[in-house]
Design a protein around this motif. Structure first.
Motif, PDB file in Angstrom:
ATOM      1  N   ARG A  74       9.098  18.786  18.728  1.00 49.31           N
ATOM      2  CA  ARG A  74       9.280  18.899  17.273  1.00 49.31           C
ATOM      3  C   ARG A  74      10.729  18.642  16.891  1.00 49.31           C
ATOM      4  N   GLN A  75      11.632  19.116  17.715  1.00 48.26           N
ATOM      5  CA  GLN A  75      13.053  18.871  17.435  1.00 48.26           C
ATOM      6  C   GLN A  75      13.408  17.402  17.630  1.00 48.26           C
ATOM      7  N   VAL A  76      12.934  16.823  18.709  1.00 54.56           N
ATOM      8  CA  VAL A  76      13.225  15.412  18.968  1.00 54.56           C
ATOM      9  C   VAL A  76      12.732  14.549  17.810  1.00 54.56           C
ATOM     10  N   LEU A  77      11.549  14.856  17.319  1.00 51.27           N
ATOM     11  CA  LEU A  77      10.943  14.036  16.264  1.00 51.27           C
ATOM     12  C   LEU A  77      11.442  14.394  14.865  1.00 51.27           C
ATOM     13  N   ASN A  78      12.297  15.413  14.771  1.00 47.01           N
ATOM     14  CA  ASN A  78      12.785  15.850  13.451  1.00 47.01           C
ATOM     15  C   ASN A  78      11.660  16.352  12.554  1.00 47.01           C
ATOM     16  N   VAL A  79      10.688  17.016  13.126  1.00 47.96           N
ATOM     17  CA  VAL A  79       9.631  17.564  12.283  1.00 47.96           C
ATOM     18  C   VAL A  79       9.688  19.089  12.216  1.00 47.96           C
ATOM     19  N   GLU A  80      10.862  19.634  12.510  1.00 41.61           N
ATOM     20  CA  GLU A  80      11.066  21.067  12.319  1.00 41.61           C
ATOM     21  C   GLU A  80      11.189  21.374  10.837  1.00 41.61           C
ATOM     22  N   GLN A  81      11.818  20.457  10.129  1.00 38.22           N
ATOM     23  CA  GLN A  81      11.988  20.653   8.692  1.00 38.22           C
ATOM     24  C   GLN A  81      10.766  20.153   7.931  1.00 38.22           C
ATOM     25  N   GLU A  82      10.621  20.649   6.684  1.00 34.98           N
ATOM     26  CA  GLU A  82       9.650  20.066   5.751  1.00 34.98           C
ATOM     27  C   GLU A  82      10.229  18.776   5.190  1.00 34.98           C
ATOM     28  N   TRP A  83       9.423  17.754   5.064  1.00 37.53           N
ATOM     29  CA  TRP A  83       9.882  16.513   4.455  1.00 37.53           C
ATOM     30  C   TRP A  83       9.232  16.328   3.090  1.00 37.53           C
ATOM     31  N   GLU A  84      10.025  15.916   2.120  1.00 37.15           N
ATOM     32  CA  GLU A  84       9.471  15.541   0.819  1.00 37.15           C
ATOM     33  C   GLU A  84       9.063  14.074   0.874  1.00 37.15           C
ATOM     34  N   VAL A  85       7.904  13.789   0.346  1.00 35.23           N
ATOM     35  CA  VAL A  85       7.384  12.422   0.388  1.00 35.23           C
ATOM     36  C   VAL A  85       6.988  11.986  -1.017  1.00 35.23           C
ATOM     37  N   ALA A  86       7.353  10.758  -1.363  1.00 36.47           N
ATOM     38  CA  ALA A  86       6.904  10.188  -2.641  1.00 36.47           C
ATOM     39  C   ALA A  86       5.661   9.349  -2.399  1.00 36.47           C
ATOM     40  N   LEU A  87       4.756   9.387  -3.355  1.00 38.86           N
ATOM     41  CA  LEU A  87       3.547   8.571  -3.267  1.00 38.86           C
ATOM     42  C   LEU A  87       3.504   7.633  -4.463  1.00 38.86           C
ATOM     43  N   VAL A  88       3.366   6.336  -4.201  1.00 35.71           N
ATOM     44  CA  VAL A  88       3.289   5.369  -5.296  1.00 35.71           C
ATOM     45  C   VAL A  88       1.872   4.808  -5.360  1.00 35.71           C
ATOM     46  N   GLY A  89       1.247   4.971  -6.500  1.00 40.65           N
ATOM     47  CA  GLY A  89      -0.121   4.498  -6.684  1.00 40.65           C
ATOM     48  C   GLY A  89      -1.068   5.671  -6.850  1.00 40.65           C
ATOM     49  N   ALA A  90      -1.712   5.744  -8.017  1.00 43.88           N
ATOM     50  CA  ALA A  90      -2.606   6.869  -8.292  1.00 43.88           C
ATOM     51  C   ALA A  90      -4.006   6.370  -8.619  1.00 43.88           C
ATOM     52  N   GLY A  91      -4.367   5.262  -7.984  1.00 45.23           N
ATOM     53  CA  GLY A  91      -5.730   4.754  -8.138  1.00 45.23           C
ATOM     54  C   GLY A  91      -6.664   5.488  -7.187  1.00 45.23           C
TER      55      GLY A  91
END
Lengths: 205, 205
Positions: A74-91
């Motif tokens: 998890r540390q190597v992959l940097n997934v210890e933190q929460e990531w904010e993600v943007a989503l484009v497209g609401a179809g």
DNA sequence: TAGATTGTTAATCGATTAACAATC
DNA sequence: TAGATTGTTAATCGATTAACAATC
């Protein structure tokens, strides 16, 4: 350092991590490269070689402590933190992506949804308010968002990608069925289930 | 014959096909390995080498006729015919998959949807009636369905796969976040978007 | 013809596997 | 201790790329 590790090795780490989380959920505390390999259909030598790029996580004779190895990956992959993600497209596709629980459950929080259709802007998908495409640069650079998912028609995808990159996005998960041309410092991954099906029909007589 | 061609080559053919369909839609009639390669971020040598496994589709000096090459690739991949596909799982994920238009648009027709929940059986998702899991073997073997998609929780996926294979399925697209163990004659492809995101976060500082 | 591009061979590059000393 | 398993090196295997004769 990071750049010296083959990307194909990186691509397997999330698979190992997923298997470790499953083993932990099943109540196991220790595993071995053989056991992992058998579950995953990967040779034990490859698993040991992959892990050795990042350190010695195991013990001769006994194998790997699952909780410890999981934490390290998890540390190597940097997934210890929460990531904010943007989503484009609401179809149809974007809405389905927005509703998928698996992202938030595993540390990727969709923080903003964008769409170009004036009749969608201001409405909501689940708990997400839909923002106008024209706000992409402002919001993404202000919030320092680095990850985005594209779920717009193929014709619009490249232009959306360009805007996202200009705003500071450095990793794109592209659901549009088209290849994106991006600078070297931007990472792109693709999801097109039909490609997977077509790859398998080759073998069906 | 088929078995002598590396699977990694097969995996690129659908990408070429998709690009050709796009070029055709844009009104192009001819292309070259260089143009294709530039669009796809693949070397022209690799494209020529990949295609050469199946025949000489181009002409020196002029390149490839798009309509012809597209047709040839469709034949190689066995996607000239419509394929019937079974979908197992009618939860959030399964419903989204069932509603995705991209499958039918590109020759994969979801013909049956299955779920184990008694309260879902008999109801519908869009135009699909939901069948009980206990009918899998009967329906799939009767209809001779060879392709299935799995969209059930990870815990149930292996058992569903076993049932599908016993019924005659030979290609599985697995949306459940778990590796499946299957016999050699069964093909499996995986879709787990979080794996793609985790692969990219490695590079994000 | 001159320029362009294929299909293919040979060279290079990189990834996987086998094997084993070290050691728990 | 005896058995098991790691981490790593060397060998093998396979995939990509470079180069070019053929030819449209």
């Amino acid at each position: 350092m990071a750049s010296s590790i083959p990307d194909i090795v990186i691509s397997r780490l999330p698979i190992y991590l997923r298997a470790l989380e499953r083993l932990a959920a099943e109540g196991h505390e220790v595993t071995s490269s053989h056991e992992l390999g058998k579950r995953l259909g990967i040779s034990s030598a490859q698993i040991r070689k992959d892990l050795s790029h990042f350190g010695g996580f195991g013990k001769q004779g006994t194998g790997y402590k699952i909780a410890y190895l999981r934490e390290q990956l998890r540390q190597v992959l940097n997934v210890e933190q929460e990531w904010e993600v943007a989503l484009v497209g609401a179809g149809d596709l974007g809405s389905a992506v927005a509703r998928y629980r698996g992202f938030a459950d595993r540390g990727f929080h969709i923080s903003h949804v964008f769409d170009s259709a004036p009749d969608k802007v201001g409405k909501s998908i689940g708990s997400f308010k839909i923002h106008p495409m024209s706000d992409i640069k402002k919001i993404i650079s202000e919030r320092n968002i680095r990850i985005a998912m594209i779920a717009v028609p193929a014709e619009a995808a490249q232009s959306v990608a360009n805007d996202l990159i200009e705003a500071g996005v450095r990793a794109i998960l592209n659901y549009a069925p088209i290849n994106l041309n991006v600078p070297d410092y931007v990472h792109v991954q693709y999801i097109d289930p039909v490609l997977h099906l077509q790859r398998m029909t080759f073998y069906l007589v």
